[in-house]
Every structure is written in structure tokens, then in C-alpha cells.
Scaffold this active site. Structure first.
Site, PDB file in Angstrom:
ATOM      1  N   TYR A  24      -5.284  15.003  22.229  1.00 45.59           N
ATOM      2  CA  TYR A  24      -4.193  14.064  22.504  1.00 45.59           C
ATOM      3  C   TYR A  24      -4.636  12.608  22.416  1.00 45.59           C
ATOM      4  CZ  TYR A  24      -0.609  17.285  24.274  1.00 45.59           C
ATOM      5  OH  TYR A  24       0.353  18.239  24.395  1.00 45.59           O
ATOM      6  N   LYS A  55     -11.999  27.597  22.698  1.00 43.00           N
ATOM      7  CA  LYS A  55     -12.094  28.234  21.367  1.00 43.00           C
ATOM      8  C   LYS A  55     -13.539  28.047  20.896  1.00 43.00           C
ATOM      9  CE  LYS A  55     -10.201  30.323  17.807  1.00 43.00           C
ATOM     10  NZ  LYS A  55      -9.723  31.717  17.884  1.00 43.00           N
ATOM     11  N   ASP A  59      -6.774  32.284  22.139  1.00 46.05           N
ATOM     12  CA  ASP A  59      -5.826  33.230  21.532  1.00 46.05           C
ATOM     13  C   ASP A  59      -5.714  34.485  22.396  1.00 46.05           C
ATOM     14  OD1 ASP A  59      -8.481  33.690  20.807  1.00 46.05           O
ATOM     15  OD2 ASP A  59      -8.025  34.282  18.750  1.00 46.05           O
ATOM     16  N   ASP A 108      -1.342  22.558  27.305  1.00 45.11           N
ATOM     17  CA  ASP A 108       0.063  22.275  27.003  1.00 45.11           C
ATOM     18  C   ASP A 108       0.764  23.560  26.571  1.00 45.11           C
ATOM     19  OD1 ASP A 108       2.405  20.720  26.399  1.00 45.11           O
ATOM     20  OD2 ASP A 108       1.870  20.909  24.278  1.00 45.11           O
ATOM     21  N   ASP A 137       3.505  26.263  28.958  1.00 46.11           N
ATOM     22  CA  ASP A 137       4.877  26.674  28.609  1.00 46.11           C
ATOM     23  C   ASP A 137       4.992  28.195  28.632  1.00 46.11           C
ATOM     24  OD1 ASP A 137       5.745  24.052  28.203  1.00 46.11           O
ATOM     25  OD2 ASP A 137       6.832  24.558  26.358  1.00 46.11           O
TER      26      ASP A 137
HETATM   27  C1  IPM Z   1       4.033  18.312  28.750  1.00 46.34           C
HETATM   28  C2  IPM Z   1       4.776  17.787  27.570  1.00 46.34           C
HETATM   29  C3  IPM Z   1       4.065  16.555  27.032  1.00 46.34           C
HETATM   30  C4  IPM Z   1       2.669  16.990  26.642  1.00 46.34           C
HETATM   31  C5  IPM Z   1       4.784  15.868  25.857  1.00 46.34           C
HETATM   32  C6  IPM Z   1       6.191  15.460  26.233  1.00 46.34           C
HETATM   33  C7  IPM Z   1       4.002  14.704  25.327  1.00 46.34           C
HETATM   34  O1  IPM Z   1       4.928  18.773  26.620  1.00 46.34           O
HETATM   35  O2  IPM Z   1       3.902  17.571  29.753  1.00 46.34           O
HETATM   36  O3  IPM Z   1       3.580  19.456  28.691  1.00 46.34           O
HETATM   37  O4  IPM Z   1       2.456  17.495  25.534  1.00 46.34           O
HETATM   38  O5  IPM Z   1       1.762  16.822  27.450  1.00 46.34           O
HETATM   39 MG    MG Z   2       4.248  20.689  27.215  1.00 42.79          MG
END
Ligand code: IPM
Ligand code: MG
Length: 367
Positions: free
Chosen positions: A147, A196, A228, A252, A256
Site C-alpha cells: 500500500y 507468501k 492462499d 485487506d 473481507d
Molecule cells: C479497508 C478498505 C481500505 C483498504 C480501502 C478503502 C483503501 O478496503 O479498510 O479494508 O484497502 O485498506
Molecule cells: Mg478492505
């Protein structure tokens, strides 16, 4: 206690969910004789519209002058919003990345656990069709890695090349590893470090430094897992995880995934902390522009983020517990925002479908 917090409502559903978190916060703080002052700060698309940039220096200094930041969500629909016709460093997300970096918020904690009341919404069932029971936390490094390495795009001889760089220093790895080991000590004593290392140098360094750090924590079990495989294990057997320690990019993606297996991405809170008790608290989900302004969003992730704020930045453990208990009570009394309704119409009919603002009130009333 007097709490001074900066509030970033942001874009999309951000203002709606933050309003509900404030409602719940005020209720619990008033009950315990505390007072709270909010300092509203623009970030993301709303800041672009006002000031031409996703985050102003003034916004950063207001946030810095407070003890914590409560945030909703930022960003819009990348296909239709004019914000995404701007160069990348001027888009809404750049504001979030900048505030994380400027405030030194290197430790992102994202708990993912299954509420028993929502067990039916968990898309995973065990072999006998029974709901799972897991409780894990992702400790994601937030100010380094892919990032924040140098990036550019160039065209030469008709070929366009884009380059992103993943950079990790041993010092950065060690401090986030310590956060993970400390968290494991307060939980079930296991850290799964995800990398990884079969391909990347940054991951090989990661693995080495995490192993060194583990020697300071002989009471915690360390396990290494390739990313993975981790993605697969999360849907196969999430119960095996206690603390997942990982870098920015992998964290990240895995967070999710972890949030979705709890039934809805609308339930997951997060804390982004620096070396002190200062933190930025936000739901793990995004700004959901498709339902923005319709009072349809699920405010629970933001409400739980406010609870994390009381816990980590203000050490108000009892108040935080009360918020979490009120969320559970609202769920067990059958209140559901649209995202939490079961697919089966008979099961859904037995529940109370509520709007975002009603969910906030129902939770506040249970404090
Ligand atoms: C998160 C989001 C952010 C990230 C984006 C909005 C930049 O997806 O906080 O997980 O990738 O960190
Ligand atoms: Mg995110």
C-alpha cells in the site's frame, strides 16, 4: 471522564451509520456520567467536493488533537462517481491512507466472530449442517507493504507498464507481531502468521522476524500459513484461528473474507491503533453507495467500533461491554436490518425488519 473525539462521517452510508453510533455512545456515556464532544472532520469524497482534496492538513490536525477518531465510511461508486476521474492520489481512498500514515495507525484489529443469534446467516455449516462457532481476530499491518511502496505507470515503445512495490522493514514487522502476540495472550494463546514466503522476499523476512518475536512470548503458540491456504482454511474450518497476523494487502483481503463468514459484512468492527492509546475506529465494510441515504444500512459494525473505541482509547471496559451486550439483546429480540434477514421467508417472517435509524434506537434502548 470527558471524551474528545474526531468524527469522520464520510460518504455513502457513512453519515447514517455514524449517527446511530453516536446515539448509542451518548446513551452509555450519559448513564455512566461521562461527557463527549465531537469534532466533525471531512474526509473522502465529501472533502473533495468541499476542498478539492480528500483530506486537508486541518482535518489531520483536528484528528491529532483528539483522543480518538470515529469513522463511518468513505468513497463512492468507482464506475459512476466523478471522484474516480481524478488522479489516484486525489481520490477518496487516498484520504484514508494518508490519515492512517500520518497518525501512525500501524495496527489494524479486525475481530470476526459469529453471533449465536445470526448463526443461520453464516454461509458455512459443518458436515452435519450445524452452524459454526468461531471467534478470531485479524491483526493487519496498516502503514506499510504494497500500500505504501513506490508506484508508477509509464508508457514506453507502445507498452504500458505499471509498478507497485512491496516494502517491509524488520522494525515494522516486529511491532505488529508484538501487537498480535499481546492480543493472543489475552485470548486463546495462538498466532497464525500469514504470508507468501514461498515466493516473496518481504514474506521471508516477515516469517523470520515473527519467529524471533515469538521467542519473547513462550506462552503463545506460533503457526505459519501461506495466504492462499489461509483463504481456503477460513471457509473450511474458521474455528482453528485465534489471532491471524498478516501484512497490509493480505489483511485487506482476508478481513473481507472473515467478515462475510460471520453472516454479514455489516457486523464487523475495526480499530486502527498507534503506539499509544490513540486510535481510529471504523466498520470493516465500505460506503455502500447503492443504499446510501435510504436508511437501509446496518449500523452495527459502527456501533461495535464505538465500543472498541471505549475499550482501547478510553479504557472504559464496562461501558464497552454494555454496548456489545445491547447489540446481542437487539439481535436476540429479533431485530434485523435487511442484510441480516435469512433467505428463508418463513424464518424471515418471524423477525422484525428495521431500518438503520431504528436499529440504532433499539440498541440504545437496551443499554
Ligand atoms: C479497508 C478498505 C481500505 C483498504 C480501502 C478503502 C483503501 O478496503 O479498510 O479494508 O484497502 O485498506
Ligand atoms: Mg478492505
Amino acid at each position: 471522564m470527558k471524551l474528545n473525539i474526531a468524527v469522520i462521517s464520510g460518504d455513502g452510508i457513512g453519515p447514517e451509520i455514524v449517527t446511530e453510533a453516536e446515539k448509542v455512545l451518548e446513551r452509555v456515556l450519559e448513564k455512566h456520567g461521562h461527557s463527549i464532544t465531537y469534532h466533525d472532520v471531512y474526509m473522502g469524497g465529501c472533502s473533495i467536493d468541499r476542498f478539492g482534496v480528500p483530506l486537508t492538513d486541518e482535518a489531520v490536525s483536528i484528528a491529532r488533537s483528539c483522543s480518538a477518531v470515529l469513522m463511518g465510511s468513505i468513497g463512492g461508486d468507482a464506475n459512476t462517481s466523478p471522484w474516480y476521474r481524478l488522479p489516484p492520489e486525489k481520490r477518496p481512498e487516498a484520504g484514508l491512507l494518508r490519515i492512517r500514515k500520518e497518525l501512525g495507525l500501524f495496527a489494524n484489529l479486525r475481530p470476526a466472530y459469529l453471533f449465536p443469534e445470526l448463526a443461520d446467516s453464516c454461509p458455512l455449516a459443518d458436515k452435519n449442517g450445524k452452524a459454526r462457532n468461531f471467534d478470531l481476530i485479524i491483526v493487519r499491518e496498516l502503514t506499510g507493504g504494497l500500500y505504501f511502496g513506490a508506484r508508477h505507470t509509464e508508457e514506453k515503445d507502445g507498452i504500458v507498464t505499471a509498478v507497485d512495490t512491496a516494502v517491509y522493514r524488520d522494525t515494522e514487522i516486529r511491532r505488529i507481531a508484538r501487537t498480535a502476540f499481546e492480543a493472543a495472550r489475552r485470548r486463546r494463546g495462538k498466532v497464525t502468521s500469514v504470508d507468501k514466503a514461498n515466493v516473496l522476499d518481504t514474506s521471508r523476512l516477515w516469517r523470520r522476524v515473527v519467529a524471533e518475536t515469538a521467542e519473547e512470548y513462550p506462552d503463545v503458540t506460533l503457526e505459519n500459513m501461506l495466504v492462499d491456504n489461509c483463504a481456503m482454511q477460513l471457509v473450511r474450518e474458521p474455528e482453528q484461528f485465534d489471532v491471524i497476523l498478516t501484512g497490509n494487502m493480505f489483511g485487506d483481503i482476508l478481513s473481507d473474507e472473515a467478515s462475510m463468514i460471520t453472516g454479514s459484512i455489516g457486523m464487523l468492527s475495526s480499530a486502527s491503533l498507534n503506539e499509544t492509546s490513540f486510535g481510529l475506529y471504523e466498520p470493516s465494510h465500505g460506503s455502500a453507495p447503492d443504499i446510501a441515504g435510504k436508511d437501509l444500512a446496518n449500523p452495527i459494525a459502527t456501533i461495535l467500533s464505538a465500543a472498541m473505541m471505549l475499550r482501547y482509547s478510553f479504557d472504559l471496559q464496562q461501558e464497552a461491554d454494555e454496548i456489545e451486550r445491547a447489540v446481542r439483546a437487539a439481535l436476540s429480540d429479533g431485530y434485523r436490518t435487511a442484510d441480516l434477514l435469512p433467505k428463508n421467508p418463513d424464518e424471515a417472517a418471524a423477525l422484525h425488519l428495521v431500518r438503520c435509524s431504528e436499529m440504532g434506537s433499539v440498541i440504545a434502548e437496551r443499554i
